[in-house]
Structures are given as structure tokens and as C-alpha cells.
Enzyme design. Sequence first.
Site, PDB file in Angstrom:
ATOM      1  N   SER A 251       0.850  -1.192   0.000  1.00 33.65           N
ATOM      2  CA  SER A 251       0.000   0.000   0.000  1.00 33.65           C
ATOM      3  C   SER A 251       0.881   1.236   0.000  1.00 33.65           C
ATOM      4  O   SER A 251       2.103   1.150   0.096  1.00 33.65           O
ATOM      5  CB  SER A 251      -0.892   0.013   1.236  1.00 33.65           C
ATOM      6  OG  SER A 251      -0.092   0.258   2.378  1.00 33.65           O
ATOM      7  N   LYS A 252       0.227   2.370  -0.095  1.00 33.12           N
ATOM      8  CA  LYS A 252       0.950   3.651  -0.123  1.00 33.12           C
ATOM      9  C   LYS A 252       1.836   3.804   1.112  1.00 33.12           C
ATOM     10  O   LYS A 252       2.869   4.449   1.081  1.00 33.12           O
ATOM     11  CB  LYS A 252      -0.042   4.814  -0.181  1.00 33.12           C
ATOM     12  CG  LYS A 252      -0.801   4.877  -1.478  1.00 33.12           C
ATOM     13  CD  LYS A 252      -0.551   6.206  -2.193  1.00 33.12           C
ATOM     14  CE  LYS A 252      -0.782   6.141  -3.682  1.00 33.12           C
ATOM     15  NZ  LYS A 252      -2.111   5.706  -4.078  1.00 33.12           N
ATOM     16  N   ARG A 253       1.368   3.193   2.205  1.00 30.83           N
ATOM     17  CA  ARG A 253       2.115   3.241   3.463  1.00 30.83           C
ATOM     18  C   ARG A 253       3.560   2.755   3.270  1.00 30.83           C
ATOM     19  O   ARG A 253       4.471   3.183   3.955  1.00 30.83           O
ATOM     20  CB  ARG A 253       1.379   2.333   4.455  1.00 30.83           C
ATOM     21  CG  ARG A 253       1.832   2.362   5.880  1.00 30.83           C
ATOM     22  CD  ARG A 253       0.729   1.752   6.759  1.00 30.83           C
ATOM     23  NE  ARG A 253       0.326   0.428   6.264  1.00 30.83           N
ATOM     24  CZ  ARG A 253       0.984  -0.698   6.509  1.00 30.83           C
ATOM     25  NH1 ARG A 253       2.051  -0.669   7.224  1.00 30.83           N
ATOM     26  NH2 ARG A 253       0.540  -1.855   6.032  1.00 30.83           N
ATOM     27  N   GLY A 255       5.258   3.256   0.796  1.00 28.71           N
ATOM     28  CA  GLY A 255       5.898   4.061  -0.244  1.00 28.71           C
ATOM     29  C   GLY A 255       5.711   3.403  -1.601  1.00 28.71           C
ATOM     30  O   GLY A 255       6.545   3.535  -2.489  1.00 28.71           O
TER      31      GLY A 255
END
Length: 479
Positions: A251-253, A255
Site C-alpha cells: 500500500s501507499k504506506r 511508499g
Amino acid sequence: MTVRTRFAPSPTGELHLGNARIAVLNWLYARHCGGQFILRIEDTDVDRNLPGSEAEIMETLRRLGIDWDEGPDSGGDRGPYRQSERTALYHEYAEQLLGAGKAFRCYCSTEELEAKKEAAIARGDRPVYDGRCRHLSPDGEQRFRKQGIAPAIRFVVPADQAIVNDVVRGTITFDSGEFGDFVILKSDGNPTYNFAVVVDDTSMAISHVIRGVGHLANTPRQVMIYHALDVEPPTFVHVPHVLGPDGSALSKRHGARSLRDYLDGGYHPDALVNYLSLLSWSSPSGDEVLPPERLIAEIDLARLGASDVRLDPGKLEWLSGEYIRRMSLEELAERLAEHLGSASYPDLEDHRVRIAAAVQERITTFASASRLLPQFYPPDPMSWTPQALEALKAPSVSRTLQAVAEALEAIEDWTGEAAVNAVRAAGKQAGTKGRELFMPVRAAVTGSTEGPELVDIFEIQGRETSLRVIREAQASADA
Ligand code: GLU
């Protein structure tokens, strides 16, 4: 058999690592086999389509060096290559199934279906279609039609099991009772994903469907449709998920940036292709740096792993550095110019090849060269890292720098080599050499204790700048 693979993105956003990996695998395999690679845009989910996304996906693929033989822009014999332009074909195939008694029209309303679904869940039953319209009499159908109800078309799910043969996962058997007669054409005339994908893969003569394991659950429905059409299903290859470095869903978490971000951030495109490919398989040679030609020569579906893989950003960065080191200086200089922008460094263009040579061993992405540029173009006034300040503190430094400055001033024809020789001679005079001499000089001229070779730094800085920063360092050492 001609190998034909396809990448079938939905134009709902940018390419990310997960779907770019699928594009890479399909492309490599088609090229390996001397077959064709097809780009198909799956844009039937109108609400999720994002304007510009199709162009963005194509642009990113091109930047990665991935080319396609047939696609929405290049055309081909089996187009069109956007699902939204293929509606007539989906209707034709649906008619074929209706004619063969393998599909039927369904007049149930959304509200009815919802209510039945809820009731089934409440009873603890599987919420599948109950088959109400499967056996409608012609009269019954006529009645619905007269009411002006637009029917959906549902597929008659056969009673026998659905068997999926998958290169990565072997043979998987599904109980067809799980599915219920599912919709293939919605009442608005649009196909469902499972139907469109079969019609497309069949009519585009796709031989291998290489895609993410997330689609495995859809595959039994697709296999049933192939059988109903009397078509041999393609070879299925479902590759595992890519997870974040900590093992949770990417996920975006983490990066998890888009491929465009990686490219804009100066990762070497071949390193990205190499890394994406290695997320799925490995070369028997054990080599990890595999440029496209080698990936194409060696890709082997039998070596695809079945377990989920974790993203390793450090490895991607390392690979990018490896590719940068293999570049010619001219090529590297060109890429650096693209990524660094010359606005803040007026004479960068004159020194581009020398700078490329000076940083080549020290960067992992094109953009990361910007970290080193201030060493060639020091700020005015100068600034030093804490380590550089430390190196300037030794008692003899001021005297050494004074001798160095005088020697640099006396150089007749300034070159990096002449400057380094002058530093060495000055050191001899001042009674210092080696690290004791060069560390304070480096700290003085670059503001840092590590970086490119001094010979390159002096060459690009030129006499005036080198003397200016040495004077500033002397002043700071004396302070
Ligand atoms: N459009 C689908 C996706 O983006 C591709 C499905 C397939 O490869 O069959 O996931």
C-alpha cells in the site's frame, strides 16, 4: 502454436509495481517465444475510468522499454483493442450462447435480487442466483418484454465441476454450485468482466494468460464460458501477490509509488524491468543483474514461484546503481541532464561528461546525483557538514590550507590534475601528506568528508571557486 500474451489494464489510474510486473512478464514471455504481445484496455467499468489514464499507462510502458505488437494506438488484425469499442462482439457471443441454450435472459430486478440475497444470507445459504428465469416459458418472457423490462443475460452454469489448470498452481477444482448462473451481459448491454475477458482472449487468440493470483477466483467462471463456446482455454499462469517489505498487503504506506514516480525519481528503466521480473522468478545462473536481452532469453514459466513475494526497495535501488555503472558516459550525462535540470548550474552543460564520470560509481538513481552537485558548485557562502567541520578543526589545518591556497594560485594552466599535484606539493612543504592532508582539503573544497574524486571537483570548480571556499574554510578553522 503462436504464443500471444496480453496486458489488459483497466484505465483507472497509474501503473504501479504490481500491475507493471504483469506487463513485464507477459512481454518477456512473448518476446522469448518470438510471439506477440498485445495491449488491451479494459475500460468497461465506466465509473472507474480515469481520463488520461490510458495514455499514462502507455507512456509508462514505453519509458520502461516495453513495446506491443497490437494495441489501441497501433491497431492490429484482432482489434479494436479497447473493450468499450467491442460491444457488438460481446453481443454476438452472447447470442451464440443463447442460441445454444447455454445462456438465458433474466428479468429479475436489482431489488428482487438484493432481497433474495439477503434472505439467503439470513438462512445461512450461499447467496447465489436462484435460477428463476432459467426456465421461463416463451409466454413468460413475452410478458416481461411487454412490460418493457430490459433483460440481463445469464450464463447457464453446468452442474459438473470447473477445473482450472494453472502453470504455477497446478490443477484446481471448483464446485460449480458456488457460482449460480452469473450475468454475462448486464441489462444496460455492457458485458461483465468474466465474459468480456473470455470473448477478448478468444477472439484475440491469446495463448497464455499471465496475471495476478487475485484473478484466480474468476478463472473457473471463465473456463466454463470457454467450454460453452467450444474453445480450448488458454494456458493460465497466476503469479503471486507482491507484498510490502513487512509482509502486509502493498500500500501507499510502504511508499508503493507508481512506476512513473520511480522513473521520474531517476531509477534506471532496465533496473525496474529487471527487478519486476525477479519478483516472480530467478535465473538458474544465480545472476541478478539481467538486462532485457537476458531476461528475454532466460525467462521460464516453469521457474515462477508460487509464494507471495515481498518488495525489497534496497534491492531495486542497488540494481539501478548497477545499471548506471554499465552506462556509457555520454548516455549517463544525457540522463543526468534530464533529471538535474541545468537552471541552477549555468556551466553544467560544459562539464556534463566529466560530472557523469565523477558520479557514476556513487549514485543509484539519476536524480540522486543532485546530492553531489553542490560539491562541484559549492554554495556562496559555503556550508559544511558537521563531519567536515570536525575535519577542519585539527591545529595544523589553517597552515596546510594556507600552503594549498598559495600553490593553487601559482598554477599556470588550471586542470584538476594540476590542482591535485599542487596540493601534494604544498603538503610536502607544510609537512603533511595522505589523509592528514587530503581530508581537510576535501572538507574545505566540498564542505563534506566524502564524495567524488578531488581531481574532478577541482577541475569543475575552477581556480576562483576553489580558492574562495578554501579561504572560507581557513577563516572557519581560525575562528
Ligand atoms: N483488467 C484486469 C485488471 O486490471 C485484467 C484482467 C485479466 O488480466 O484477465 O486486473
